[in-house]
Design an enzyme around this catalytic site. Sequence first.
Site, PDB file in Angstrom:
ATOM      1  N   HIS A 262       0.698  -1.269   0.092  1.00 35.71           N
ATOM      2  CA  HIS A 262      -0.082   0.070  -0.098  1.00 35.71           C
ATOM      3  C   HIS A 262       0.940   1.156  -0.123  1.00 35.71           C
ATOM      4  O   HIS A 262       1.659   1.575   0.838  1.00 35.71           O
ATOM      5  CB  HIS A 262      -0.820  -0.073   1.441  1.00 35.71           C
ATOM      6  CG  HIS A 262      -1.907   1.096   1.325  1.00 35.71           C
ATOM      7  ND1 HIS A 262      -2.951   1.097   0.538  1.00 35.71           N
ATOM      8  CD2 HIS A 262      -2.036   2.182   1.894  1.00 35.71           C
ATOM      9  CE1 HIS A 262      -3.713   2.336   0.698  1.00 35.71           C
ATOM     10  NE2 HIS A 262      -2.993   3.000   1.666  1.00 35.71           N
ATOM     11  N   ASP A 374      -7.965   1.406   2.325  1.00 36.54           N
ATOM     12  CA  ASP A 374      -7.513   2.340   3.436  1.00 36.54           C
ATOM     13  C   ASP A 374      -8.305   3.578   3.302  1.00 36.54           C
ATOM     14  O   ASP A 374      -7.827   4.664   3.516  1.00 36.54           O
ATOM     15  CB  ASP A 374      -6.183   2.437   3.252  1.00 36.54           C
ATOM     16  CG  ASP A 374      -5.638   3.339   4.507  1.00 36.54           C
ATOM     17  OD1 ASP A 374      -6.252   3.359   5.693  1.00 36.54           O
ATOM     18  OD2 ASP A 374      -4.812   3.996   4.212  1.00 36.54           O
ATOM     19  N   HIS A 579      -7.095   9.380  -0.837  1.00 37.41           N
ATOM     20  CA  HIS A 579      -7.499   9.307   0.369  1.00 37.41           C
ATOM     21  C   HIS A 579      -6.817   9.709   1.566  1.00 37.41           C
ATOM     22  O   HIS A 579      -7.119   9.746   2.822  1.00 37.41           O
ATOM     23  CB  HIS A 579      -8.085   7.866   0.791  1.00 37.41           C
ATOM     24  CG  HIS A 579      -6.991   6.898   0.892  1.00 37.41           C
ATOM     25  ND1 HIS A 579      -6.710   5.843  -0.192  1.00 37.41           N
ATOM     26  CD2 HIS A 579      -5.900   6.748   2.069  1.00 37.41           C
ATOM     27  CE1 HIS A 579      -5.712   5.177   0.452  1.00 37.41           C
ATOM     28  NE2 HIS A 579      -5.204   5.420   1.412  1.00 37.41           N
TER      29      HIS A 579
END
Length: 1013
Positions: A262, A374, A579
């Site tokens: 990630h 996430d 995000h």
Amino acid sequence: MHDESRRIEERVQRAHDQRIKPAIYAATVPFEVEAWQAPGEPVSFEEAAAARYTPFAMDTPWGPPWGTTWFRMRGRVPAEWAGRRVEAVIDLGFVGDWPGNQAEALVHLADGRPLKAVNPLNQYVPVANPADGGEEIDYLVEAASNPDILKDNFSKVTPMGDKLTAGSAPLYTFQRADLAVLDEEVFHLDLDLQVLRELMVHLPEHEPRRHEILHALDRAMDALDLDDVSGSAAAVREVLAPVLAKPANASAHTISGVGHAHIDSAWLWPIRETKRKTSRTFSNVTALADEYDDFIFACSQAQQYEWVRDNYPHVWARIQESVKKGQWAPVGGMWVEADGNLPGGEAIARQLIHGKRFFIEHFGVETKGVWLPDSFGYTAAYPQLAKLAGNDWFLTQKISWNQTNKFPHHTFWWEGIDGTRIFTHFPPVDTYNARFSGEEMDRAVRNYSEKGGGQRSLAPFGWGDGGGGPTREIMERARRLANLEGSPKVVIEHPDDFFAQARAEYPDAPVWVGELYLELHRATYTSQARTKQGNRRSEHRLREAELWATTAALHAPGYAYPYEKLDRLWKTVLLHQFHDILPGSSIAWVHREAEAEYARVAEELEALTAEAVAALGAGGTRVFNTSPFDRAEVVRTSEGAPAYVEVPANGSAPLADARPAQFVKTEGRVLDNGLVRVEVAEDGTLSSVYDLRARREVLGDKGNLLRLHTDLPNYWDAWDIDKHYNNRYTDLLEPTSVEVVSEDPLLGAVRVTRSFGKGSTITQTITLRAGSPRIDFETDIDWHEAEKILKAAFPVDVRAAHSSAEIQFGHVQRPTHTNTSWEAARFEVSGHRWVHVGEPGYGVAVINDSTYGHDVSRTVREDGGTTTTVRLSLVRAPRIPDPEADQGRHRFTYSLLPGASIQDTVAEGYSLNLPLRVADASGASEPVVSVDGDGVTVEAVKLADDGSGDVVVRLYESGGGRAQGVLRTGFPLAGAQVTDLLERPLEDAAVEEGGVPVSLRPFQVLTLRLRRS
């Protein structure tokens, strides 16, 4: 038998930490190291290779915050190492064990090819298995000295989040740069011990397997020669082999592991650093794929692939090869892993369109799932949009962070606002950075909610957030856990394979209806207000530019539709919906650059729109309406004078004075336009809003009450609003001035100015226009507070059982009561352009042009009536990770709309966010499209992306009911198709009498491709 577990466990721990771990590298020789500090921003390999280097010694401080230091490392593999596994081992002075928020480096060969990256948990670079020894090694290492923003666990304010404030003192001390021999037997012994010990301690005390492993470990320690770990490692492993060979139970849970890294496209580092993080992580991943044939890596975010393609062609070529071999799995199908609540409906559609097209074009792969582990909650519009983009599954993780209620499912069908369902998985391992530890394996099994229905779950493994990715140690753990008694089975496989098997074994999985609300990180709807405003404005400017560019392309000879510019601008906006950017949770550098990018986007889009409008012809003045609704309202001319105009939806009209049914009367602080009467009190609040049409008072208490709350959450400052914020506040009831500033018959206005707190001021112009019941609050704040949140309250005299808040392509309803803990946890929620509350026969809306956070509550008055209060969250002042978050000027408008139905509210939401445009133009062209029929709402009008000249129109049902109508075109229509989001045909659409009949279910999204004659 006596219990000696404690003695044995401590014995194993010490032997592992103090003897076995240090023996993994059997012999070392140091590199000769030289260094060059790059001035300013990062430079190319070519520039670094040509620089002048100076000798550099170990234990020397290096690396100013956000700096780049290049190290030249030269060495020779000793002849006696021939045939052994040789590695370069580099320790830049790493701190802690998180790879992503500190020093990192990319190792290049002398010809410029990136080889592999190094970070705290991945410090090696393979050299060779030399046949003869004596190999010359020459590396150029690009080392980034990124500051450790998390050093104080988010408990202290730090200036390190911007290179403008971070200073220049070195952050790290170089520890090691060696050539070394990997003792492969000791390396594997290390993993054997770790896996068995971790499995053991997480098995119940009464399990025989726990004690079997315990005593095997004790016997293994007896076989270990503390003076010759290398020589005895094989014998120790032989002792452990029988317990490692015992197969898992037949009913053991299966964990589908997929490698992952990630990488936040920005967070505690700027975008420019993410571009380098991708190259570092992806170099490691492709190197690992070369070493482990069974390795599969899932990677999302097309934007990051594009960065690598443009900046690191060697790494890009390795990725393409890994995709061909089936070891690299593009997933997610989005441009970035965007925030799950804040992007508009068309923006989420474009995230999916641009992401999926990138993977199809460059890899021949159509992704089948949405990969969003996430984000901070997920809109109920996602199931429909995901399916319309051709996806079969949805993956998330973050709901495990819920503060109050445990989410009840891990594998389920998620049903959106229109009724679309998508198969969804929520990994019970509760992390997207798994490493197959004993604790994680135990948690995944204990946590799994679908026992008895399903028997498998997914675990994304590899170090993440700041990248790093999977390591060989994690792969070795997976191999040992593939079939081990006492543990779930681990199989490495593609996410598509996992979802296919999970769906097959559990087709009747439970259904979750509506939004996936995260009971945490509620402040992300408000933090960094200018970033959020930039996004909202950009989304609407893109709509406007596309509509008028399409109009010009159809009606203005010689005009060329700006495909490339619009594509580039969309991608810029999509990137900033990541995000940790749009939610306001990044460092100062990120938001400073975001504001500058939004300003640039606005300038370019304004130029594109002006060019398109001008192409329609000069010689007059017209008013352009980008809204999908007909409008009759007051607009300011280019000279600044108000005028009342009537303009069709998606069209234009000459600037000709129309006459409203009644003008505005201004008497002192009372504004009356025959629809509503507004009274402004001496304290600057609204003392009355009287709906003259319904003959009822709208307010249940002071309207537009500004309340300043103390706002110090328990932990994540920029992310969280905790419930206790509501216990301490100050009402702003002492204005500096309240004055009438306009008595124009078309526009009456009262201006209220307030000073408060630490030198903050707020000026609000309360405006009522002829012909409209909408009351606007044009707001200008000079904000200098710390750890505060400012809210604006509208207590409305209606007994509302629920509130309705706009989301993408529709709205959600939320109860106004708190009967259950699920409802009580929604004390701060998100919405887009409006919130509506009502009782049968009457409703009121609060509309905004740039804010997202709000709360709705309900009280019963002494007279027995009910007041439903809508409060907008206007601005916050968190200090971590950006100490100056939200400081300075903010300009925005919000509105109160009395007597509003949902359809009225939808129309006014568009109107506030898409102001009428007055421009010099003479072209009397028809709207590109118009709709006969209520509820069918046009969201986007553009030319098809393939350059065919076809017109693409995106429609949706906006009221929550069924809608029928006819889409009519302002050009000769030869045919129409229903398409998916990627403009691929699904079926032919009927064309009748020059129009396309449309029938929509509640909140249905429909994309039509219109072929011109």
